[in-house]
Write a protein that holds these residues in place. Structure first.
Motif, PDB file in Angstrom:
ATOM      1  N   PHE A   1       0.803  -1.218   0.000  1.00 58.06           N
ATOM      2  CA  PHE A   1       0.000   0.000   0.000  1.00 58.06           C
ATOM      3  C   PHE A   1       0.838   1.270   0.000  1.00 58.06           C
ATOM      4  CE2 PHE A   1      -3.287  -2.993   1.014  1.00 58.06           C
ATOM      5  CZ  PHE A   1      -4.430  -2.426   0.478  1.00 58.06           C
ATOM      6  N   ILE A   2       1.939   1.311   0.701  1.00 58.46           N
ATOM      7  CA  ILE A   2       2.801   2.495   0.648  1.00 58.46           C
ATOM      8  C   ILE A   2       3.462   2.622  -0.729  1.00 58.46           C
ATOM      9  CG2 ILE A   2       4.879   3.573   1.593  1.00 58.46           C
ATOM     10  CD1 ILE A   2       4.074   2.545   4.332  1.00 58.46           C
ATOM     11  N   PRO A   3       4.047   1.546  -1.293  1.00 54.45           N
ATOM     12  CA  PRO A   3       4.582   1.662  -2.663  1.00 54.45           C
ATOM     13  C   PRO A   3       3.509   1.950  -3.717  1.00 54.45           C
ATOM     14  CG  PRO A   3       5.510  -0.243  -1.538  1.00 54.45           C
ATOM     15  CD  PRO A   3       4.402   0.268  -0.672  1.00 54.45           C
ATOM     16  N   MET A   4       2.248   1.602  -3.437  1.00 52.57           N
ATOM     17  CA  MET A   4       1.191   1.884  -4.407  1.00 52.57           C
ATOM     18  C   MET A   4       1.073   3.381  -4.647  1.00 52.57           C
ATOM     19  SD  MET A   4      -2.809   0.665  -4.354  1.00 52.57           S
ATOM     20  CE  MET A   4      -3.161   1.492  -2.800  1.00 52.57           C
TER      21      MET A   4
ATOM     22  N   ALA B   1       1.078   3.498  -8.492  1.00 49.98           N
ATOM     23  CA  ALA B   1      -0.222   3.802  -9.104  1.00 49.98           C
ATOM     24  C   ALA B   1      -0.820   5.004  -8.387  1.00 49.98           C
ATOM     25  CB  ALA B   1      -1.154   2.591  -9.028  1.00 49.98           C
ATOM     26  N   PRO B   2      -0.218   6.192  -8.569  1.00 53.06           N
ATOM     27  CA  PRO B   2      -0.680   7.381  -7.834  1.00 53.06           C
ATOM     28  C   PRO B   2      -2.098   7.775  -8.227  1.00 53.06           C
ATOM     29  CG  PRO B   2       0.881   7.998  -9.545  1.00 53.06           C
ATOM     30  CD  PRO B   2       0.892   6.508  -9.484  1.00 53.06           C
ATOM     31  N   GLN B   3      -2.798   8.336  -7.249  1.00 54.73           N
ATOM     32  CA  GLN B   3      -4.180   8.771  -7.443  1.00 54.73           C
ATOM     33  C   GLN B   3      -4.305  10.214  -6.969  1.00 54.73           C
ATOM     34  OE1 GLN B   3      -7.494   6.084  -6.288  1.00 54.73           O
ATOM     35  NE2 GLN B   3      -8.195   7.755  -4.969  1.00 54.73           N
ATOM     36  N   GLY B   4      -5.151  10.987  -7.655  1.00 57.21           N
ATOM     37  CA  GLY B   4      -5.331  12.377  -7.259  1.00 57.21           C
ATOM     38  C   GLY B   4      -6.638  12.937  -7.780  1.00 57.21           C
ATOM     39  N   THR B   5      -6.928  14.149  -7.360  1.00 59.04           N
ATOM     40  CA  THR B   5      -8.145  14.837  -7.777  1.00 59.04           C
ATOM     41  C   THR B   5      -7.989  15.348  -9.200  1.00 59.04           C
ATOM     42  OG1 THR B   5      -8.546  15.526  -5.490  1.00 59.04           O
ATOM     43  CG2 THR B   5      -9.743  16.700  -7.213  1.00 59.04           C
ATOM     44  N   ALA B   6      -9.022  15.119 -10.003  1.00 64.58           N
ATOM     45  CA  ALA B   6      -9.011  15.551 -11.402  1.00 64.58           C
ATOM     46  C   ALA B   6      -9.956  16.737 -11.574  1.00 64.58           C
ATOM     47  CB  ALA B   6      -9.422  14.409 -12.322  1.00 64.58           C
TER      48      ALA B   6
ATOM     49  N   VAL C   1       5.654  -1.228  -9.343  1.00 66.44           N
ATOM     50  CA  VAL C   1       4.719  -1.822  -8.367  1.00 66.44           C
ATOM     51  C   VAL C   1       3.453  -2.299  -9.092  1.00 66.44           C
ATOM     52  CG1 VAL C   1       3.785  -1.591  -6.040  1.00 66.44           C
ATOM     53  CG2 VAL C   1       5.563  -0.017  -6.814  1.00 66.44           C
ATOM     54  N   GLY C   2       3.658  -3.177 -10.073  1.00 65.16           N
ATOM     55  CA  GLY C   2       2.528  -3.664 -10.855  1.00 65.16           C
ATOM     56  C   GLY C   2       1.502  -4.402 -10.031  1.00 65.16           C
ATOM     57  N   ALA C   3       1.911  -5.023  -8.923  1.00 59.54           N
ATOM     58  CA  ALA C   3       0.968  -5.764  -8.092  1.00 59.54           C
ATOM     59  C   ALA C   3      -0.082  -4.860  -7.468  1.00 59.54           C
ATOM     60  CB  ALA C   3       1.729  -6.515  -6.997  1.00 59.54           C
ATOM     61  N   ALA C   4       0.246  -3.559  -7.337  1.00 60.72           N
ATOM     62  CA  ALA C   4      -0.690  -2.625  -6.708  1.00 60.72           C
ATOM     63  C   ALA C   4      -1.707  -2.076  -7.696  1.00 60.72           C
ATOM     64  CB  ALA C   4       0.078  -1.468  -6.072  1.00 60.72           C
TER      65      ALA C   4
END
Length: 313
Positions: free
Chosen positions: A44-47, A51-56, A290-293
């Motif tokens: 979860f930390i490497p995710m 695979a970063p997420q943010g507000t669009a 971090v493809g697993a995430a």
């Protein structure tokens, strides 16, 4: 999601202990804590950077409509928030004074051309001076240039849409007097030819983002749905790092870690075109790390898409 995975592990562990497959010793008692730490540190930390997420946020270019000539408005055929094509008429300015100037210059030009032909004929026969012919030619050239400018002004009495889009917050009415001053725009035109979608990503998670990486986004405007896309670019500057021209010494500000902005493009161009300016949502970028995430991030994003039915914020 980490709670779901931990509960799944606890359920499996309970079954293993219940059917005496594993002994319920100290190791298995503390194993949930070990699994929790493993999920946090290893997934979860490497995710966050894999695979970063943010507000669009959906942004559209706005064009301040300023006429090239001043005058009285005689017609405003456009309707606010109605789709327009490039070249459609926005409004018309009274063309009478501009048409009168064109006619006057045309009459002067006709006379000058007649004078030029006479002086040229006299010069060729030796009865006139070459200077008179050259002066007449210069006068013709000057009037032709003035006529081109006058016709341009006349053409600009019809103000047209600069691109595909629509006019918003329309207050202009027939009878109003408009000016060509750039500080006095008469309406705002929203350009829909290009949809700009920016995603805010914390700086610690932006290091692996590259152009062309796959993206998924969901918007509150269309809850429950996820739209794929790709990264178009990473903006290389934020306002905190901008040096402005000034006559004063540097004024220290509190330094904060402002998020980086990533521009994305949706594969569904028709949906992107229909997105209203100001539409917000959430987007996830899937890097090469971090493809697993990535699967977990996809599940989390779909959870956000479903909660958009209920969450207005």
């Amino acid at each position: 999601m980490i709670v779901v995975l931990l509960n799944v592990y606890l359920a499996v562990l309970f079954c293993l202990v219940k059917f005496r497959i594993v002994p319920f010793n100290l190791f298995w008692k503390v194993s949930p804590v070990l699994v929790l730490l493993l999920l946090l540190v290893g997934l979860f930390i490497p995710m966050g950077w894999g695979a970063p997420q943010g507000t669009a946020l959906t942004v559209r270019n706005s064009v301040a409509i300023v006429p090239d000539v001043s005058g009285e408005v005689i017609e405003v055929p456009v309707i606010a928030n109605t789709t327009l094509k490039e070249g459609d008429v926005l409004f018309r300015i009274d063309p009478v004074p501009f048409k009168a100037k064109v006619d006057a210059l045309q009459a002067q030009l006709d006379l000058a051309q007649l004078r030029l032909s006479e002086t040229t004929r006299l010069k060729e026969t030796g009865a006139g001076r070459a200077f008179d012919a050259e002066q007449s030619q210069a006068e013709v050239n000057q009037l032709q240039a003035q006529l081109v400018g006058a016709k341009w002004d006349l053409d600009k009495t019809i103000v047209r849409a600069p691109a595909d889009g629509y006019v918003t917050n329309l207050a202009l009415r027939k009878g109003a007097r408009v000016s060509s001053l750039p500080v006095a725009p008469v309406m705002a035109f929203i350009d829909t030819t290009d949809t700009i979608i920016g995603v805010e990503v914390p700086q610690i998670n932006a290091r692996y983002i590259e152009v062309g990486q796959p993206v998924e986004a969901t918007f509150k405007y269309m809850p429950g749905k996820v739209y794929p896309g790709k990264v178009e670019g990473v903006l290389q500057a934020v306002s905190a790092g901008q040096a402005r021209v000034s006559g004063t010494a540097v004024t220290p500000d509190s330094i904060q870690s402002a998020p980086m902005v990533v521009r994305i493009k949706l594969d569904d161009a028709e949906f992107a075109r229909k997105l209203p300016a100001g539409s917000v949502g959430t987007a996830a970028i899937f890097t090469d790390h971090v493809g697993a995430a990535h699967v977990i991030r996809k599940v989390l994003l779909r959870q956000v898409a479903i909660t958009n039915y209920l969450n207005p914020f």
